[in-house]
Design a protein around this motif. Structure first.
Motif, PDB file in Angstrom:
ATOM      1  N   VAL A 197     -44.602  -2.824  20.089  1.00  0.00           N
ATOM      2  CA  VAL A 197     -43.396  -2.886  19.268  1.00  0.00           C
ATOM      3  C   VAL A 197     -42.249  -2.274  20.060  1.00  0.00           C
ATOM      4  CG1 VAL A 197     -42.283  -2.150  17.126  1.00  0.00           C
ATOM      5  CG2 VAL A 197     -44.722  -2.741  17.132  1.00  0.00           C
ATOM      6  N   PRO A 198     -41.185  -3.045  20.333  1.00  0.00           N
ATOM      7  CA  PRO A 198     -40.037  -2.492  21.060  1.00  0.00           C
ATOM      8  C   PRO A 198     -39.391  -1.340  20.303  1.00  0.00           C
ATOM      9  CG  PRO A 198     -39.958  -4.890  21.030  1.00  0.00           C
ATOM     10  CD  PRO A 198     -41.024  -4.476  20.052  1.00  0.00           C
ATOM     11  N   PRO A 199     -38.722  -0.460  21.026  1.00  0.00           N
ATOM     12  CA  PRO A 199     -38.165   0.733  20.385  1.00  0.00           C
ATOM     13  C   PRO A 199     -36.827   0.497  19.700  1.00  0.00           C
ATOM     14  CG  PRO A 199     -37.645   0.776  22.714  1.00  0.00           C
ATOM     15  CD  PRO A 199     -38.516  -0.441  22.488  1.00  0.00           C
ATOM     16  N   THR A 200     -36.450   1.453  18.880  1.00  0.00           N
ATOM     17  CA  THR A 200     -35.082   1.619  18.412  1.00  0.00           C
ATOM     18  C   THR A 200     -34.476   2.695  19.301  1.00  0.00           C
ATOM     19  OG1 THR A 200     -35.800   1.197  16.137  1.00  0.00           O
ATOM     20  CG2 THR A 200     -33.616   2.183  16.446  1.00  0.00           C
ATOM     21  N   ILE A 201     -33.607   2.313  20.228  1.00  0.00           N
ATOM     22  CA  ILE A 201     -33.113   3.298  21.195  1.00  0.00           C
ATOM     23  C   ILE A 201     -31.886   4.038  20.646  1.00  0.00           C
ATOM     24  CG2 ILE A 201     -34.019   1.948  23.111  1.00  0.00           C
ATOM     25  CD1 ILE A 201     -31.066   1.265  23.838  1.00  0.00           C
ATOM     26  N   ASN A 202     -31.474   5.048  21.375  1.00  0.00           N
ATOM     27  CA  ASN A 202     -30.258   5.829  21.120  1.00  0.00           C
ATOM     28  C   ASN A 202     -30.331   6.710  19.884  1.00  0.00           C
ATOM     29  OD1 ASN A 202     -28.959   4.700  23.375  1.00  0.00           O
ATOM     30  ND2 ASN A 202     -28.243   2.940  22.182  1.00  0.00           N
ATOM     31  N   HIS A 203     -31.532   7.002  19.427  1.00  0.00           N
ATOM     32  CA  HIS A 203     -31.644   7.890  18.261  1.00  0.00           C
ATOM     33  C   HIS A 203     -31.673   9.338  18.721  1.00  0.00           C
ATOM     34  CE1 HIS A 203     -33.200   9.894  14.668  1.00  0.00           C
ATOM     35  NE2 HIS A 203     -32.735   8.855  14.008  1.00  0.00           N
ATOM     36  N   GLU A 204     -30.723  10.130  18.214  1.00  0.00           N
ATOM     37  CA  GLU A 204     -30.624  11.541  18.599  1.00  0.00           C
ATOM     38  C   GLU A 204     -30.569  12.486  17.408  1.00  0.00           C
ATOM     39  OE1 GLU A 204     -27.063  11.555  20.888  1.00  0.00           O
ATOM     40  OE2 GLU A 204     -27.968  10.622  22.662  1.00  0.00           O
ATOM     41  N   VAL A 205     -29.850  12.093  16.351  1.00  0.00           N
ATOM     42  CA  VAL A 205     -29.604  12.990  15.231  1.00  0.00           C
ATOM     43  C   VAL A 205     -30.212  12.402  13.960  1.00  0.00           C
ATOM     44  CG1 VAL A 205     -27.861  14.204  13.876  1.00  0.00           C
ATOM     45  CG2 VAL A 205     -27.447  13.733  16.302  1.00  0.00           C
ATOM     46  N   VAL A 206     -31.057  13.161  13.312  1.00  0.00           N
ATOM     47  CA  VAL A 206     -31.723  12.712  12.093  1.00  0.00           C
ATOM     48  C   VAL A 206     -30.715  12.567  10.957  1.00  0.00           C
ATOM     49  CG1 VAL A 206     -33.413  13.336  10.318  1.00  0.00           C
ATOM     50  CG2 VAL A 206     -33.930  13.728  12.735  1.00  0.00           C
ATOM     51  N   ASP A 207     -30.791  11.453  10.253  1.00  0.00           N
ATOM     52  CA  ASP A 207     -29.954  11.215   9.082  1.00  0.00           C
ATOM     53  C   ASP A 207     -30.712  11.700   7.859  1.00  0.00           C
ATOM     54  OD1 ASP A 207     -28.521  10.214   6.924  1.00  0.00           O
ATOM     55  OD2 ASP A 207     -28.104   8.280   7.876  1.00  0.00           O
ATOM     56  N   LEU A 267     -38.862   5.210  17.399  1.00  0.00           N
ATOM     57  CA  LEU A 267     -37.673   5.770  18.022  1.00  0.00           C
ATOM     58  C   LEU A 267     -37.822   5.974  19.521  1.00  0.00           C
ATOM     59  CD1 LEU A 267     -36.727   8.370  15.271  1.00  0.00           C
ATOM     60  CD2 LEU A 267     -35.784   6.075  15.619  1.00  0.00           C
ATOM     61  N   ASN A 268     -36.891   5.381  20.267  1.00  0.00           N
ATOM     62  CA  ASN A 268     -36.638   5.641  21.691  1.00  0.00           C
ATOM     63  C   ASN A 268     -37.693   5.150  22.675  1.00  0.00           C
ATOM     64  OD1 ASN A 268     -34.123   6.870  21.077  1.00  0.00           O
ATOM     65  ND2 ASN A 268     -35.188   8.768  20.557  1.00  0.00           N
ATOM     66  N   LYS A 269     -38.919   4.955  22.237  1.00  0.00           N
ATOM     67  CA  LYS A 269     -39.956   4.432  23.130  1.00  0.00           C
ATOM     68  C   LYS A 269     -40.775   3.360  22.419  1.00  0.00           C
ATOM     69  CE  LYS A 269     -40.660   8.512  26.058  1.00  0.00           C
ATOM     70  NZ  LYS A 269     -41.661   9.502  26.569  1.00  0.00           N
ATOM     71  N   PRO A 327     -28.904   2.482  15.550  1.00  0.00           N
ATOM     72  CA  PRO A 327     -29.394   2.337  14.178  1.00  0.00           C
ATOM     73  C   PRO A 327     -30.156   3.572  13.707  1.00  0.00           C
ATOM     74  CG  PRO A 327     -29.813   0.354  15.442  1.00  0.00           C
ATOM     75  CD  PRO A 327     -29.351   1.388  16.416  1.00  0.00           C
ATOM     76  N   PHE A 328     -29.929   3.938  12.465  1.00  0.00           N
ATOM     77  CA  PHE A 328     -30.640   5.020  11.764  1.00  0.00           C
ATOM     78  C   PHE A 328     -30.219   6.413  12.228  1.00  0.00           C
ATOM     79  CE2 PHE A 328     -33.978   1.590  12.485  1.00  0.00           C
ATOM     80  CZ  PHE A 328     -33.565   0.833  11.400  1.00  0.00           C
ATOM     81  N   ASP A 329     -29.402   6.529  13.265  1.00  0.00           N
ATOM     82  CA  ASP A 329     -28.933   7.824  13.730  1.00  0.00           C
ATOM     83  C   ASP A 329     -27.783   8.298  12.839  1.00  0.00           C
ATOM     84  OD1 ASP A 329     -28.959   9.644  16.460  1.00  0.00           O
ATOM     85  OD2 ASP A 329     -26.943   9.522  15.580  1.00  0.00           O
TER      86      ASP A 329
END
Length: 417
Positions: free
Chosen positions: A364-374, A385-387, A223-225
């Motif tokens: 608060v649980p993370p949103t994982i797998n975010h690598e590239v900014v939209d 993000l990620n953590k 999500p959001f990547d």
């Protein structure tokens, strides 16, 4: 009439990242992905070859094999999650009036695997309509709460809400309303889904809704990547015991949180796509805040619908910025679908549980797998993000939206005596 207060006294979860509440929470805060290659059938000819399956689940831990064969997996999952929630709440024969205990459940599809198997069997035959006598009772979406009520003797309201991916959030709102209006003391609510099937995956693939990141399933839900390419289908169940506050106090129940309010709306726009400006999403969050008698600045955390689709993620974040203004920058926003995948009719339930546990544990649980900014997403928003991030969460909001423009939003808050 004065509305009664409604609290949550029990939780149960069966998810792609954990088969009970403790496992689910530990996986959430550690950022574990539940996505992996599909094991249920041969995916050689399928565009998407992975999903977030429930793992190491044995229905015979709950019911005998003969009874289990009369249930689709979505109902089996409902039995498992609801049993954990009921036990967690300490509901017994002696401390509730079963005529005032209901079951309101959510399912977006119901017994899809059962339907698929019966049709395949018929197609392979000689044209004689030979169907399993349990075909219809296994398939229909209302059968999950029926099984829960029969298993426990609960004789209050009993039905299923069907509003695609908003189904279990709608179930929670209905349960909340029944209790605060004084019509029930306790309602078991939540949702279940088991759509990781040939038909389920094929249908969503044909809509180009699913990620096809077959080379790296565990990172596909992002999500959001900027590189997101669709959602990852998940399965499982989440169950919550909702209870009238004074009733819970009288029987000495532990209380996780209070339900502050619920909101619903419709996009009235498109079969599957969200309104690009998030008009329905803006309305549902405002409706939820109004129902709770709260201001945007009262909210600390939003568990978004956040499916990892190019259009949906941007529209939801635009709507959050529109409703919360400058306060949006101070929120902890996340998408736990990055770990669980999208459980369709069960999504609202397991994400409500994640929101409640964020309140309980202050994380608060993370949103994982975010690598590239939209570049289409406001960089000032904290998307967790990620953590996982520590935070004293007093009030959390959970958003769920379904095909057809169905929007539901539920607000949870720390109990204020």
């Amino acid at each position: 009439m004065a509305l009664k207060r409604v609290v949550v006294t029990g939780l149960g979860a069966l998810t792609p990242i954990g088969n009970n509440i403790q496992e689910y929470w530990e996986a959430l805060i550690s950022g574990k992905s539940g996505a992996a290659p599909i094991t249920y059938y041969d995916t050689e000819k399928h565009k998407t070859k992975f999903a977030c399956e429930v793992k190491n689940f044995n229905i015979e831990d709950y019911i005998d094999r003969k009874e289990a064969r009369r249930m689709d997996k979505f109902a089996q999952y409902a039995i498992a999650a609801s049993e954990e929630a009921i036990n967690d709440a300490g509901i017994t024969e002696s401390n509730v009036n079963k005529h005032r205990v209901g079951v309101i459940w959510g399912a977006g599809i119901g017994g899809l695997e059962t339907f698929q198997e019966e049709v395949i069997s018929y197609a392979k035959g000689d044209g004689t309509p030979r169907f399993n006598p349990f075909f219809i009772p296994k398939m229909i979406a209302d059968i999950a709460p029926a099984h829960i009520s029969m298993r426990n003797g609960f004789m209050g309201p009993n039905y299923t809400t069907v509003s695609a991916c908003a189904s279990s959030a709608n179930a929670l709102i209905d349960a909340f309303n029944y209790i605060r209006l004084g019509m029930c003391d306790v309602i078991i609510s939540g949702g279940s889904e088991a759509a990781v099937t040939i038909a389920g995956m094929g249908g969503f693939n044909s809509m180009q809704a699913l990620s096809t990141r077959n080379e790296s399933p565990e990172t596909a839900s992002r999500p959001f990547d900027a590189t997101r390419d669709g959602f990852v289908l998940g399965e499982g169940a989440g169950a919550l015991v909702l209870e009238e506050y004074e009733h819970a106090k009288a029987r000495g129940a532990k209380i996780y949180c209070e339900i502050g309010g619920g909101g619903m709306s419709s996009d009235a726009y498109h079969l599957t796509a969200p309104h690009p400006e998030g008009i329905g999403v803006i309305a549902v969050m405002q409706n939820c805040l109004n129902d709770a008698g709260m201001k945007p600045t009262d909210i600390d955390h939003i568990n978004t619908h956040g499916t990892s689709t190019p259009l949906g993620d941007v529209a939801e974040l635009k709507a959050i910025s529109a409703v919360f203004g400058d306060h949006a920058k101070t929120l902890n926003i996340n998408s736990t679908k990055s770990m669980t995948g999208h459980l369709l009719g069960a999504a609202g339930a397991i994400e409500a549980i994640a929101s409640i546990l964020a309140i309980k544990y202050g994380v608060v649980p993370p949103t994982i797998n975010h690598e590239v900014v939209d570049e289409n997403i406001d960089p000032s928003l904290n998307l967790t993000l990620n953590k996982a991030q520590k935070r004293d969460v007093k009030v959390a909001m959970s958003n769920t939206f379904g095909f057809g423009g169905h929007n539901a939003c539920v607000l949870f808050k720390k109990l204020d005596d």
